[in-house]
Design an enzyme around this catalytic site. Structure first.
Site, short mmCIF file in Angstrom:
data_model
loop_
_atom_site.label_atom_id
_atom_site.label_comp_id
_atom_site.label_asym_id
_atom_site.label_seq_id
_atom_site.Cartn_x
_atom_site.Cartn_y
_atom_site.Cartn_z
N SER A 77 -1.92 1.56 -0.12
CA SER A 77 -1.42 1.50 -1.49
C SER A 77 -0.32 0.47 -1.69
O SER A 77 0.10 0.23 -2.82
CB SER A 77 -0.91 2.88 -1.93
OG SER A 77 0.13 3.32 -1.08
N LYS A 131 4.54 9.40 -6.50
CA LYS A 131 5.06 8.03 -6.50
C LYS A 131 5.81 7.73 -7.80
O LYS A 131 6.87 7.10 -7.78
CB LYS A 131 3.91 7.04 -6.30
CG LYS A 131 3.25 7.16 -4.93
CD LYS A 131 2.05 6.23 -4.81
CE LYS A 131 1.39 6.37 -3.43
NZ LYS A 131 0.21 5.52 -3.29
#
Length: 801
Positions: A689, A732
């Site tokens: 990611s 996140k």
């Protein structure tokens, strides 16, 4: 055949017959059974010529086609007297040993082993051997007769014939052949050419064998006496029981057996199980009460009668009441709570729990275990937790066989004994922490346990009978799905627990943690309070977690210090005033901040902010890229995992492929080294990611365009520049919100995750979906590099960062 005996030192060539587990001596007639092709061919070749054959023992019994090194060097030349064909191509042969010989050479002639032999003649003994030899002769005969008497398996005619043998050579070989000793010892006697030495060796062997036979007889006598004693005790006990039965009295053992029979009937076991258990009681009745085997049988019966074969609690299925209990015990966790209420509603309608096995997956401290306890309280069922962390033995699930000392049923059966009900809620905690080794795979054993179609007759190895597990509600917990085998995941319905937001942690601290810790530390509820800002600072700089366990420890630490102050004042007869913990008080009670997070304070070249997911929740990653003159090398540091290293390589390849778009010379990368670094090198980092954040930092470093400090990003990058979806978007985004980021770039494929993000976070952040890397560069990079860093020749890479 005397004419065929060789003179010592000369050689002759005869067929060779290897035999197993036997030594053939001269002067003796020996029957043999021959079955191997080469052996049969050797016998036929001998029969076709002078009937002589060399017989020697094999060193290794399992060798089918022995070579020279597999055979003893010394053997016996024998005369084949007759050979009879038996079924299956086997020969029964009778041979007569003639003389000792030494194998000089061995070769294969067709299908027959042929050997070059050297005859071995014993040194001649004078006609008057002397008193010493006569003494040896008599000693051998006497000791052999004593040995045969104690051995009991040597034919009488052999014993009688030994005393009549005049030749000392023949006497030694006859006795050696009759002894029940190892092949190696007989081979040593065969290789001993000197007759006096052979007789002396026989005396030594006979002495040792007679001594061993004497010891064996003593042991047998002792064992026999012990058996007679046990049989006598058993007989007396049986007589005593019979007398007591006539007098209609019971001893303690008889009362115990009656108690077992009554409990077996009360347990309402299945018919087959009840019959088996009653048979075990009958076995126990025939044993000595305190014998080791009786202890094993008694323990087994106690387990059988203590299990809840028919006992179950009545379900209290009230969805509204269950909602109230879940809300009382937990703050937030709306999705898991809603799924549990759905589960209970279906249970109320169908009266059956033949449904999915729930698996709570999330970071530590987010309430997975406590939510399962609340579920048991709402349903009115017993609760038992089985910790599977570190379990590597399949017997922990299926139990041990009763043949092993100290064997026990598996943990599931033990849990049922503790709960005393057939339908508890069983929590399989830390199911992702199981291992596997030579003792088996516990995860494979759980496949049967968690399958409603198979666990109706689960067989524990200790019980060795089927037990119905289908009424148990199984709930599993895990921190991650990566370590759970795919076949086991197929049995589970995953319910994800996400990290708590700061507001949720503050609410949990005020409503649950602080009252609990005040009670545990003996403090009055009005004696201590926290300002919300103080709790926020504790959450941000004193803890680093997705759950609230560390927050609870910090609150407990404050409670302990307040308790000390309260006790000190009470000892001085002073009244304690309520304590309000504010921002300025945290250093006094908790010390210096433990987690100082570095923030990007200015728009910098070669520095971007990525977002990562960990077991503790979301985190921000500072990605630094530096360029320097070199030979085109790429350095990756910061303890990056293999997937993150591949993401960095992908990002660099994409930038190189678009070098003309950034006005870079095609040859510039070959003269420049690029160093990609992610700080906190002691912490392992992995995952795809951070791909777009790495690409942004690399482009910034090579073009000298600064990255906006208030932009964070997450997304997997492909070589064509597409931005692919990632996992853990909620965690996140919460990390970005916590760090004061203004804009978050995320893959458009993660739009489905936006409803999980709290509304206050979505209002405070600008969430921008991106499809391709060009969108990322446009939003994250400043339009032009600073004046001081614009290179004169834009076609080459900059020399400095």
């Amino acid at each position: 055949m005397k004419d065929n005996i060789l003179q010592e030192g000369s050689t002759t060539r005869v067929p060779v017959l290897p035999i197993r587990d036997r030594v053939v001596f001269p002067h003796l007639q020996v029957p043999l059974v021959v079955g191997r092709p080469r052996s049969i061919e050797a016998v036929k070749k001998a029969m076709a010529s002078d009937r002589l054959i060399f017989i020697t023992a094999q060193r290794h019994l399992k060798v089918e086609e022995p070579a020279r090194e597999d055979l003893f060097e010394y053997g016996t030349v024998a005369e084949v007297q007759n050979a009879v064909n038996l079924p299956d191509g086997i020969l029964r042969v009778r041979v007569h040993g003639r003389y000792r010989a030494k194998l000089v050479d061995l070769s294969l002639q067709g299908e027959c082993l042929m050997g070059d032999l050297q005859a071995l003649e014993a040194p001649p003994i004078s006609a008057d051997p002397g008193l010493e030899m006569e003494a040896l002769r008599r000693m051998v005969i006497r000791k052999f007769e004593d040995y045969a008497k104690k051995m009991g398996r040597i034919p009488g005619e052999v014993v009688e014939s030994v005393s009549s043998i005049e030749s000392l050579d023949q006497l030694a070989d006859t006795v050696a052949d009759a002894l029940n000793i190892a092949v190696e010892e007989k081979q040593d006697l065969l290789e001993q050419i000197s007759v006096p030495k052979r007789l002396s060796r026989l005396v030594e062997i006979l002495d040792a064998e007679v001594e061993i036979l004497n010891i064996e007889r003593k042991i047998q006598t002792r064992v026999h006496k012990q058996i007679e004693k046990n049989q006598k005790e058993y007989y007396l006990n049986e007589q005593m029981r019979a007398i007591q039965k006539e007098l209609k009295k019971k001893d303690d053992f008889g009362k115990e057996l009656d108690d077992f029979r009554a409990k077996i009937k009360e347990a309402q076991m299945p018919a087959e199980t009840q019959e088996l258990t009653l048979k075990e009681v009958e076995r126990l009745e025939k044993m000595m009460p305190f014998s080791p085997e009786a202890t094993v049988v008694r323990s087994y019966i106690e387990w059988m009668v203590s299990l809840p074969w028919s006992l179950r609690t009545k379900d209290h299925v009230d969805v509204n009441d269950a909602r109230r209990i879940l809300n009382e015990d937990h703050f937030g966790l709306e999705k898991p709570k809603e799924r549990l209420l759905e589960y209970l509603a279906v249970l109320k309608l169908t009266k059956s729990i033949k449904g999915p096995i729930l698996c709570f997956v999330g970071p530590p401290g987010t309430g997975k275990t406590s939510l399962a306890k609340s579920m048991a309280r709402a349903l009115g069922r017993q609760f038992n937790r089985i910790s599977l962390g570190g379990v590597r033995d399949e017997a922990e699930i299926r139990g041990h066989r009763r043949t092993y000392i100290g064997s026990l049923p598996g943990r599931l059966i033990q849990a049922l004994k503790k709960t005393k009900t057939k339908n508890p809620i069983v929590l399989l905690d830390e199911i992702d922490k199981m291992g596997t080794d030579w003792r088996g795979d516990p995860a494979a054993a759980l496949l049967e346990v968690l399958d409603p179609e198979q666990n109706k007759a689960f067989v524990d190895h200790y019980l060795d009978v089927g037990f119905d597990l289908s009424e148990i509600i199984f709930v599993a917990t895990a921190n991650s799905l990566y370590n759970i085998p795919a076949t086991l995941q197929d049995r589970l319905e995953v319910i994800r627990f996400s990290a708590y937001t700061t507001d949720e942690k503050v609410a949990i601290a005020n409503q649950f943690l602080l009252p609990k810790e005040l009670k545990e530390h003996g403090l009055d509820a009005s004696l201590l309070r926290f300002e919300d800002e103080a709790l926020r600072k504790i959450i941000h700089v004193y803890t680093q977690e997705a759950g609230v366990r560390e927050l609870q420890r910090k609150i407990a630490q404050v409670c302990r210090k307040v308790a000390v102050e309260h006790v000190q004042k009470s000892e001085k007869n002073k009244k304690s005033q309520p304590v309000l913990i504010g921002l300025k008080d945290l250093t006094h009670y908790l010390g210096a901040a433990e987690y100082i997070r570095e923030k990007v304070s200015v728009n910098a070249v070669g520095i971007s902010t990525g977002l990562a997911w960990t077991d503790h929740g979301g985190e921000t990653l500072t990605i630094e890229v530096s360029t320097m003159p070199g030979q085109g090398k790429v350095m990756l540091t910061g303890k990056l995992g293999s997937v993150m290293q591949e993401s960095a390589q992908t990002a660099l390849s994409l930038v190189k492929s678009r070098s003309k778009k950034f006005q870079l010379n095609d040859q510039a990368f070959s003269k420049t080294d690029i160093h990609v670094h992610i700080p906190e090198g002691a912490v392992p980092k992995d995952g795809p990611s951070a791909g777009i954040a790495m690409a942004t930092a690399i482009v910034s470093a090579v073009t000298m365009r600064a990255v906006r400090k208030d932009v964070a990003m997450t997304g997997e990058l492909t070589l064509r520049g597409r931005v692919l979806p990632i996992g853990g978007l909620k965690e996140k985004v919460l990390a970005a919100f916590r760090e004061g980021v203004k804009t978050v770039l995320y893959p458009r494929g993660n739009d489905k995750d936006l409803p999980d993000i709290p509304d206050n976070v979505k209002k405070a952040l600008k969430l921008v979906p991106v499809d391709v890397i060009d969108d990322v560069f446009r939003l994250a990079l400043q339009p032009t590099p600073p004046r001081s860093s614009v290179p004169r020749k834009p076609a080459s890479l900059p020399r400095h960062n």
